[in-house]
Motif scaffolding. Structure first.
Motif, short mmCIF file in Angstrom:
data_model
loop_
_atom_site.label_atom_id
_atom_site.label_comp_id
_atom_site.label_asym_id
_atom_site.label_seq_id
_atom_site.Cartn_x
_atom_site.Cartn_y
_atom_site.Cartn_z
N PHE A 124 77.39 89.90 -24.52
CA PHE A 124 76.17 90.08 -25.30
C PHE A 124 75.02 89.31 -24.65
N THR A 125 73.82 89.69 -25.03
CA THR A 125 72.61 89.06 -24.52
C THR A 125 71.51 89.18 -25.57
N GLY A 126 70.44 88.38 -25.39
CA GLY A 126 69.31 88.42 -26.31
C GLY A 126 68.16 89.22 -25.74
N THR A 127 67.27 89.65 -26.62
CA THR A 127 66.08 90.40 -26.21
C THR A 127 64.83 89.66 -26.64
N SER A 128 63.75 89.92 -25.92
CA SER A 128 62.46 89.28 -26.20
C SER A 128 61.59 90.20 -27.05
N VAL A 129 60.66 89.58 -27.76
CA VAL A 129 59.71 90.33 -28.59
C VAL A 129 58.52 90.72 -27.73
N GLU A 130 58.19 92.00 -27.75
CA GLU A 130 57.03 92.47 -27.02
C GLU A 130 55.83 92.56 -27.95
N ARG A 131 54.64 92.60 -27.36
CA ARG A 131 53.41 92.48 -28.15
C ARG A 131 53.27 93.59 -29.19
N SER A 160 61.55 85.60 -29.88
CA SER A 160 62.51 86.17 -28.93
C SER A 160 63.81 85.37 -28.95
N VAL A 161 64.91 86.06 -28.66
CA VAL A 161 66.20 85.39 -28.46
C VAL A 161 66.31 85.06 -26.98
N VAL A 162 66.36 83.77 -26.67
CA VAL A 162 66.32 83.34 -25.28
C VAL A 162 67.72 83.15 -24.72
N ARG A 163 68.53 82.30 -25.36
CA ARG A 163 69.88 82.04 -24.86
C ARG A 163 70.89 82.24 -25.99
N TRP A 166 78.91 82.00 -27.44
CA TRP A 166 79.97 82.23 -28.44
C TRP A 166 80.99 81.11 -28.25
N HIS A 167 81.04 80.19 -29.21
CA HIS A 167 81.92 79.03 -29.08
C HIS A 167 83.37 79.45 -29.34
N PRO A 168 84.28 79.16 -28.39
CA PRO A 168 85.65 79.66 -28.56
C PRO A 168 86.43 78.97 -29.67
N LYS A 169 86.22 77.67 -29.88
CA LYS A 169 87.00 76.95 -30.88
C LYS A 169 86.43 77.14 -32.29
N LEU A 170 85.10 77.07 -32.40
CA LEU A 170 84.49 77.23 -33.71
C LEU A 170 84.42 78.70 -34.13
N ASN A 171 84.50 79.60 -33.15
CA ASN A 171 84.36 81.04 -33.38
C ASN A 171 83.03 81.34 -34.08
N GLN A 172 81.98 80.77 -33.54
CA GLN A 172 80.63 80.98 -34.07
C GLN A 172 79.69 81.27 -32.90
N ILE A 173 78.67 82.08 -33.19
CA ILE A 173 77.71 82.49 -32.16
C ILE A 173 76.42 81.70 -32.36
N PHE A 174 75.95 81.07 -31.31
CA PHE A 174 74.70 80.30 -31.34
C PHE A 174 73.65 81.08 -30.54
N ALA A 175 72.48 81.22 -31.15
CA ALA A 175 71.38 81.93 -30.49
C ALA A 175 70.11 81.10 -30.63
N THR A 176 69.48 80.80 -29.52
CA THR A 176 68.23 80.03 -29.57
C THR A 176 67.06 81.02 -29.54
N VAL A 177 66.11 80.79 -30.44
CA VAL A 177 64.94 81.66 -30.53
C VAL A 177 63.69 80.82 -30.40
N GLY A 178 62.60 81.45 -30.02
CA GLY A 178 61.34 80.70 -29.95
C GLY A 178 60.33 81.37 -29.06
N ASP A 179 59.17 80.74 -29.00
CA ASP A 179 58.10 81.15 -28.11
C ASP A 179 57.36 79.89 -27.70
N LYS A 180 56.09 80.01 -27.31
CA LYS A 180 55.35 78.84 -26.86
C LYS A 180 55.01 77.89 -28.01
N ASN A 181 55.04 78.39 -29.24
CA ASN A 181 54.61 77.57 -30.39
C ASN A 181 55.76 76.99 -31.20
#
Length: 334
Positions: A124-131, A160-163, A166-181
């Motif tokens: 899986f991968t993240g996508t960015s927000v376009e204008r 946008s989802v940047v990074r 998927w943690h193997p032991k916790l079985n949870q997905i972490f997604a970092t989101v943000g922009d310049k602000n």
């Protein structure tokens, strides 16, 4: 244990300075892949004399900079993510063409990566927000076996989802989101199959506030912030500050000894403008200090009545006759 450092110089079609935008080790640490600024992917195997020439060179793999590379644990699959909005699947045994290309995955960040699920059934991968887009940041999941898009999960409506990970032991997905602000981390989990991690804080009820929890914020006095403890500014700086001030550095006007000019009256004719004008009009004589003011004024009563100059002509028809009171002083009667 000896530490050895290596410098790898990528193979370039023409001499020049081309950056390496991303790199990744394989699961065994025997190969390293690099995404080169000219759009190529180059892979080196760790062996004697390695680093001089890549073992695998995929030219023009992407039309823009590569932001993420990821090996599968068996080393047969390499995933690549790029600014060109695509995710490509490469078979390391046949690298002439990509095994699969997924388009329409906007990417505006150089840190956007690809990740595998713990069993590597999914990637899986993240996508960015376009204008002008109404779709926010997404996590897109793909089936590794069928090489198909399985799911698109909305993470943030405006960021946008940047990074992602998927943690193997916790079985949870972490997604970092943000922009310049702003920035943040979203955690996806299943209460039935996830362990600890986000469940530790989600399952716990918020603790009630107690009176003992109150803490008075300490007041910190910084002695150097008070004028008493500040160092005195240097005389030189004070002089420079005064010279820059147009009011303080203004030179006083010297007294004029001549006839006067520029709206100023010379000292020879009297320093005050009123005094100067009255002298020129003949209203002030040198003996005015010794005269009785009442008599001095009455001297001009006849002249004022015969030849009024200023205000009197305007009220000549309506003005009553002035009646002067007789003097009550004993000196005048004598």
């Amino acid at each position: 244990m000896h530490e050895t450092s290596y410098v790898i110089k990528p193979k370039l079609a023409r001499p020049g300075r081309v950056p390496v935008t991303t790199c990744a080790w394989d699961h065994d640490g025997k190969r390293i892949a690099g995404g080169i600024g000219d759009g190529s992917i180059q892979v080196w195997s760790i062996k004697p004399g390695w680093g001089s020439r890549p073992d695998i060179h995929i030219e023009k793999s992407h039309s823009d900079d590569i932001t993420g590379l990821k090996f599968s644990s068996d080393g047969n699959i390499l995933l690549s993510r790029s600014f060109d909005g695509s995710l490509k699947v490469w078979d390391m045994r046949k690298t002439k063409e990509a095994l699969k290309v997924f388009e329409d995955l906007p990417n505006n960040y150089g840190q956007t990566n690809i990740a595998f699920s713990p069993g590597e059934n999914l990637f899986f991968t993240g996508t960015s927000v376009e204008r002008e887009s109404t779709v926010g940041g997404l996590l897109c999941f793909f089936d590794r076996a069928n090489l198909e898009l399985v799911s698109r999960v909305g993470i943030s409506p405006s960021c946008s989802v940047v990074r992602c990970c998927w943690h193997p032991k916790l079985n949870q997905i972490f997604a970092t989101v943000g922009d310049k602000n702003q920035g943040g981390t979203h955690i996806l989990y299943d209460p039935t199959i996830s362990e600890r991690g986000a469940l530790v804080c989600v399952a716990r009820a918020p603790r009630k506030k107690s009176i003992d929890d109150f803490e008075a914020k300490p007041v910190i006095h910084n002695p150097h912030a008070l004028p008493l403890f500040r160092d005195q500014p240097s005389r030189k700086r004070q002089r420079e500050k005064v010279l820059k001030d147009p009011l303080k550095s203004h030179k006083p006007e010297l007294p004029i000894t001549g006839p006067g000019f520029g709206g100023r009256v010379g000292a020879s004719q009297g320093s005050l403008l009123t005094q100067y004008l009255m002298k020129q009009g003949g209203m002030i004589k040198e003996t005015w200090m010794e005269e009785d003011p009442r008599e001095a004024i009455l001297k001009y009563a006849d002249a004022a009545a015969k030849d009024p100059k200023f205000i009197a002509p305007a009220y000549a028809d309506t003005q009553p006759e002035p009646v002067f009171a007789k003097s009550d002083s004993e000196e005048e009667e004598k």
